[in-house]
Write an enzyme that holds these catalytic residues in place. Structure first.
Site, PDB file in Angstrom:
ATOM      1  N   ASP A  13       0.802  -1.265   0.088  1.00 54.98           N
ATOM      2  CA  ASP A  13       0.005   0.134   0.092  1.00 54.98           C
ATOM      3  C   ASP A  13       1.027   1.202  -0.104  1.00 54.98           C
ATOM      4  OD1 ASP A  13      -2.271   1.532   0.520  1.00 54.98           O
ATOM      5  OD2 ASP A  13      -1.672   1.746   2.292  1.00 54.98           O
ATOM      6  N   SER A  14       0.401   2.445  -0.187  1.00 53.69           N
ATOM      7  CA  SER A  14       1.071   3.691  -0.218  1.00 53.69           C
ATOM      8  C   SER A  14       1.416   3.972   1.452  1.00 53.69           C
ATOM      9  CB  SER A  14       0.159   4.769  -0.841  1.00 53.69           C
ATOM     10  OG  SER A  14      -1.182   4.649   0.118  1.00 53.69           O
ATOM     11  N   CYS A  76      -3.870  -1.229  -2.135  1.00 49.18           N
ATOM     12  CA  CYS A  76      -4.175   0.466  -2.318  1.00 49.18           C
ATOM     13  C   CYS A  76      -5.102   0.369  -3.554  1.00 49.18           C
ATOM     14  CB  CYS A  76      -2.603   0.985  -2.512  1.00 49.18           C
ATOM     15  SG  CYS A  76      -2.888   2.855  -2.775  1.00 49.18           S
ATOM     16  N   GLU A 157      -6.374  10.205   8.864  1.00 50.11           N
ATOM     17  CA  GLU A 157      -5.323   9.970   9.426  1.00 50.11           C
ATOM     18  C   GLU A 157      -5.136  10.928  10.693  1.00 50.11           C
ATOM     19  OE1 GLU A 157      -2.536  10.385   6.330  1.00 50.11           O
ATOM     20  OE2 GLU A 157      -3.030   8.334   5.732  1.00 50.11           O
ATOM     21  N   CYS A 189     -11.028   3.087  -1.156  1.00 44.98           N
ATOM     22  CA  CYS A 189      -9.926   3.439  -0.523  1.00 44.98           C
ATOM     23  C   CYS A 189      -9.763   2.911   0.542  1.00 44.98           C
ATOM     24  CB  CYS A 189     -10.054   4.943  -0.384  1.00 44.98           C
ATOM     25  SG  CYS A 189      -8.643   5.568   0.503  1.00 44.98           S
ATOM     26  N   HIS A 191      -8.761   3.513   3.676  1.00 49.84           N
ATOM     27  CA  HIS A 191      -9.048   4.237   4.701  1.00 49.84           C
ATOM     28  C   HIS A 191     -10.602   4.323   4.961  1.00 49.84           C
ATOM     29  CE1 HIS A 191      -5.080   5.480   4.072  1.00 49.84           C
ATOM     30  NE2 HIS A 191      -5.215   6.594   4.997  1.00 49.84           N
TER      31      HIS A 191
HETATM   32  N1  DGL Z   1      -4.130   3.896   0.002  1.00 52.58           N
HETATM   33  C1  DGL Z   1      -4.614   4.744  -0.736  1.00 52.58           C
HETATM   34  C2  DGL Z   1      -5.864   4.154  -1.692  1.00 52.58           C
HETATM   35  O1  DGL Z   1      -6.502   3.277  -1.268  1.00 52.58           O
HETATM   36  C3  DGL Z   1      -5.254   5.840   0.166  1.00 52.58           C
HETATM   37  C4  DGL Z   1      -4.030   6.716   0.499  1.00 52.58           C
HETATM   38  C5  DGL Z   1      -2.999   7.423  -0.633  1.00 52.58           C
HETATM   39  O2  DGL Z   1      -3.693   8.261  -1.190  1.00 52.58           O
HETATM   40  O3  DGL Z   1      -1.858   7.479  -0.425  1.00 52.58           O
HETATM   41  O4  DGL Z   1      -6.181   4.795  -2.574  1.00 52.58           O
END
Ligand code: DGL
Length: 270
Positions: A13-14, A76, A157, A189, A191
């Site tokens: 993931d990011s 992600c 966050e 997403c 989150h």
């Molecule tokens: N993990 C990213 C997503 O699911 C969200 C956070 C980011 O923008 O890096 O799109």
């Protein structure tokens, strides 16, 4: 059980948001070893260019392949939208590659033919139109609508959820014309599972919330089962790596994984 079955599952993931997906996988498949990679040095991916995300994704796959991952799961949504095809070609036969998008598209086909379905996600995920193209391709007469909701990631966050502020922001986004008349909403997403309650409050239970973390974990289990790749040795060992470490990242793991976990620093470029 095949020889590769005891190898770990790589998840990337990011940042640490993808721990919601890792958590869903761990809950369903506690006997599997996970190697999680959060690219905290380059987050957020949601506002990055496709080319930038692709270059990070390839580097991360090198790390996960070095660890002999039997399967790489792109947790992600932004990276799934920008880099899934490229990563699949790059990894080739060395490991199976899954994203969080295909399982959700399959779920939509099975449950929402002839309906109106919405998506919320980052700018990268929404503007890539990947969901739209895949859902259109199903030919199931699905009226697909989407809205980029970039404020939600920083809001979560910063710990703003389950309160009045988060409810107001969620209400404002979900009240947008673009999402009118939907029967189901894809949480596109990592989150967003954390704000399910606010979303449900807005819709009073009248719109089904599609949580991609749970659906992806189920699709992963089905794939491993079908390919005789489920680990039945009972020797699971997890590792959580990040490309940049701060105590605040470690602290936030509890939000996304349900408990605080130890992060190892593993820079992508030295
Ligand atoms: N993990 C990213 C997503 O699911 C969200 C956070 C980011 O923008 O890096 O799109």
């Amino acid at each position: 059980m095949s020889n590769k079955a005891k190898d770990p599952i790589g998840i990337f993931d990011s940042g640490i948001g993808g721990l919601t997906v890792a958590h869903a996988v761990k809950k369903l498949l506690p006997q599997e070893s996970l190697i999680y990679f959060g690219d905290t040095a380059h987050l957020p991916y949601g506002d990055k260019s496709t080319a930038a995300i692709q270059s990070y994704a390839v580097k991360i796959c090198d790390v996960l392949l070095q660890q002999h991952c039997k399967l790489i799961l792109i947790a992600c949504n932004s990276a799934s939208a920008a880099a899934f095809e490229l990563v699949r070609e790059y990894v080739g036969s060395k490991a199976k590659v899954m994203s969080v998008i295909e399982p959700v598209v399959d779920f939509v086909r099975e449950n929402f033919a002839e309906s109106c379905v919405g998506l919320i996600g980052t700018k990268q995920t929404v503007q890539s139109n990947v969901f739209l193209k895949k859902i259109d391709h199903l030919n199931e007469n699905i009226d697909f609508r989407s809205l980029a909701t970039p404020l939600l990631v920083p809001m979560i966050e910063e710990g703003f959820f389950k309160n009045e502020v988060s409810q107001q922001i969620v209400d404002t986004y979900l009240g947008h014309e673009a999402l009118k008349d939907i029967k189901a909403l894809i949480l596109g997403c990592t989150h967003y599972p954390l704000i399910k309650k606010e979303i449900d409050t807005y819709y009073h239970g009248k719109v089904q919330i599609i949580d991609s973390s749970e659906i992806t974990a189920k699709a992963l289990r089905a794939y491993l089962e079908f390919n005789n790749l489920l680990n039945s040795t009972g020797e699971a060992k997890d590792r959580f790596m990040v490309s940049d470490f701060t105590p605040s990242f470690e602290h936030s793991t509890a939000l996304f994984f349900g408990k605080e976990i130890q992060l190892e620093k593993y820079p992508l470029w030295e």
